[in-house]
Design an enzyme around this catalytic site. Structure first.
Site, short mmCIF file in Angstrom:
data_model
loop_
_atom_site.label_atom_id
_atom_site.label_comp_id
_atom_site.label_asym_id
_atom_site.label_seq_id
_atom_site.Cartn_x
_atom_site.Cartn_y
_atom_site.Cartn_z
N LYS A 148 -18.74 -46.62 -74.48
CA LYS A 148 -17.56 -46.25 -75.27
C LYS A 148 -16.31 -46.38 -74.41
CE LYS A 148 -16.33 -42.11 -78.07
NZ LYS A 148 -16.83 -40.77 -78.47
N SER B 154 -16.90 -40.17 -83.52
CA SER B 154 -15.96 -41.11 -82.96
C SER B 154 -16.63 -42.28 -82.22
CB SER B 154 -15.01 -40.38 -82.00
OG SER B 154 -15.74 -39.88 -80.89
N SER C 270 -19.96 -36.62 -82.31
CA SER C 270 -19.60 -38.05 -82.20
C SER C 270 -20.68 -38.99 -81.68
CB SER C 270 -18.38 -38.19 -81.31
OG SER C 270 -17.24 -37.92 -82.06
N1 GLN Z 1 -15.31 -35.51 -85.64
C1 GLN Z 1 -15.07 -34.46 -84.70
C2 GLN Z 1 -13.60 -34.46 -84.35
O1 GLN Z 1 -12.89 -35.18 -84.94
C3 GLN Z 1 -15.92 -34.64 -83.48
C4 GLN Z 1 -15.46 -35.74 -82.61
C5 GLN Z 1 -16.27 -35.87 -81.35
O2 GLN Z 1 -17.41 -35.39 -81.27
N2 GLN Z 1 -15.67 -36.50 -80.37
O3 GLN Z 1 -13.15 -33.74 -83.51
#
Ligand code: GLN
Length: 490
Positions: A76, A151, A175
């Site tokens: 990532k 994400s 994520s």
């Molecule tokens: N969807 C969650 C957020 O927007 C988790 C994102 C993540 O785990 N980085 O914060």
């Protein structure tokens, strides 16, 4: 070859049937062919990939194979790498080149992995759809009109379409697991403190954790074994963490005597019928494998999303204050003075969602509101952790849906942040409690993959892997691949 697991590729390399260079070339060809339609990779430096693969073949010839020798792995865009840009898919980090490798990257390199490139993500990992990326949205290989989750959507899409056999993501509120579920692959979030956060661009430091995204459970374990372990340079990396027999855990084939908790708060109204049916069928399968399914309750679950959206933005507002346009990243044109440079650079550099989090977090931490919001959220966090501790007095692991819905259409939730935030109702509590959890494919709904989430007590990655490996061995969901990308599979 395209949809081969890491385990299978490793066997082929060890048997001399292929080389790291041949493997790298195979995946580079697929990236070239398919990435334009998916936007899963945001950076891929072909000569650099081939050079690493060549070095790996040379290493194997002279020294023998290390744990991930010659295996392609994508990471990532949140991981600092000394080679190429690290931009966290944000304009504010435009063309940023990190001076060092994240600890996870160092570990992968030391194990002989070939890093194939950087994958797309929501800006600063804030999102559930990969639509907030400064590089444009990533698409789900199962239906390119839908989101891949987020994400770590680029990592999930890249593995699901076999542009790489494995990838690394990060999980702050879901994520790794939610995109893994939505793309039909396996994703493991380790216990908080298991993997070093050094060199991972910080979003919410008390929640962030890196983990593998793969075709199979065993592949996740192979990577988990390499990236985990103490790093004295990260104060939250735990020195004397209980050890895991990563690969041994994946040998499990039956569930005799296993007590699986089914938290009633995770089977809610409003969840997609196809998701519920798939997870119910998965639990039935586990029963056939010898497990006992036990109803448990996690009564404070309903406060998890609210608590997370105070705690994570509060930490983000502090972490993101370092982007001041002074030493690196985007700087606005001809600033009038220092304050103008700060404010205009940040205004231009951060996207809408990131600004929303910074503002929410700064508000929650401000004097007069701290007690009402941040302190309250921390108290709720304790209650959520205790819920899990109490439930785990009666069960070994828990099984839940990973996401209440399959992949939704691109654009469907972008105007409604609160609906987007609900994508993580089933994953967030696990981060607040710091527990290990894994998502694996367990069915299809509306022709899109459904994920099954396993949760275990802290440090028991082995329990999560064993349950998931036994389920995987008895089912074929992990062998389903998106038709669009199977055309030239050898
Ligand atoms: N969807 C969650 C957020 O927007 C988790 C994102 C993540 O785990 N980085 O914060």
């Amino acid at each position: 070859m395209a949809f081969s697991s890491l385990t299978c590729l490793q066997q082929r390399l060890d048997a001399g049937e292929t080389t790291a260079v041949a493997l790298a070339q195979h995946y580079l060809d697929r990236i070239q062919k398919y990435n334009p339609g998916l936007n899963a990779f945001v950076d891929c430096n072909v000569p650099h990939v081939l050079a690493q693969a060549g070095a790996s073949d040379a290493y194997r010839a002279t020294h023998g194979a290390r744990l991930l020798e010659g295996l392609p792995i994508a990471v990532k865009d949140i991981f600092c790498t000394s080679n190429g840009p690290t931009q966290c898919c944000s304009k504010i980090l435009h063309n940023y080149h990190a001076p060092y490798d994240a600890h996870v990257i160092t570990r992968l390199k030391e194990a002989g992995a070939v890093l194939v490139g950087k994958t797309n993500m929501d800006e600063f990992a804030m999102g559930s759809s990969t639509e907030t990326s400064a590089f444009g949205t990533c698409r789900n290989p199962w239906n390119t009109a839908t989101i891949p989750g987020g994400s770590s959507g680029g990592s999930a899409a890249a593995v699901a379409a076999a542009l790489t056999p494995a990838a690394i993501g990060t999980d702050t509120g879901g994520s790794i697991r939610q995109p893994a579920a939505l793309c039909g692959i396996t994703g493991l979030k380790p216990t908080y403190g298991r993997v070093s956060r050094r060199g991972i661009i910080a979003f919410a430091s008390s929640l962030d954790q890196a983990g593998p995204m793969t075709q199979t459970v065993r592949d996740a374990a192979m990577i988990g074994a390499v990236i985990s372990g103490h790093d004295p340079a990260d104060a939250t990396s735990v020195a004397d963490a209980p050890r895991v027999d990563w690969l041994g855990a994946c040998e499990s084939r039956d569930m005799t005597g296993l007590k699986i908790g089914r938290p009633r708060e995770y089977f809610i109204d409003g969840m997609h019928d196809g998701v519920r049916a798939s997870v119910d069928a998965a639990l039935e399968q586990c029963r056939k494998l010898g497990a006992e399914i036990i109803d448990v309750s996690l009564p404070h679950t309903k406060y998890a999303v609210a608590a997370y959206y105070v705690i994570a933005p509060s930490e983000a507002s502090a972490n993101l204050s370092r982007y001041d346009a002074v030493r690196f990243g985007h700087r606005c044109d001809s600033p009038e003075d220092l304050l103008d440079m700060y404010t205009r650079s940040r205004d231009e550099g951060f996207g809408e969602e990131v600004k929303r989090r910074i503002l929410t977090g700064a508000f929650a931490l401000s004097s007069g509101y701290y007690d009402a919001y941040y302190l309250k959220a921390q108290q709720v966090r304790t209650l959520i952790r205790q819920d899990f501790e109490h439930a785990f007095e009666h069960v070994d692991v828990m099984a839940t849906p990973t996401s209440p819905v399959p992949a939704f259409r691109i654009g469907e939730k972008t105007d409604d942040p609160l609906t987007m935030y609900l994508s993580d109702v089933f994953t967030i509590a696990v981060n607040l409690a710091g527990l290990p959890a894994l998502s694996q494919p367990c069915g299809m709904a509306d022709d899109l993959p459904v994920g099954l989430q396993w949760i275990a007590p802290a440090w028991q990655e082995g329990a999560v892997l064993s349950a998931a490996a036994a389920y995987e061995a008895a089912t074929a969901w992990h062998r389903q691949h998106p038709a669009l990308f199977t055309g030239d599979a050898a």
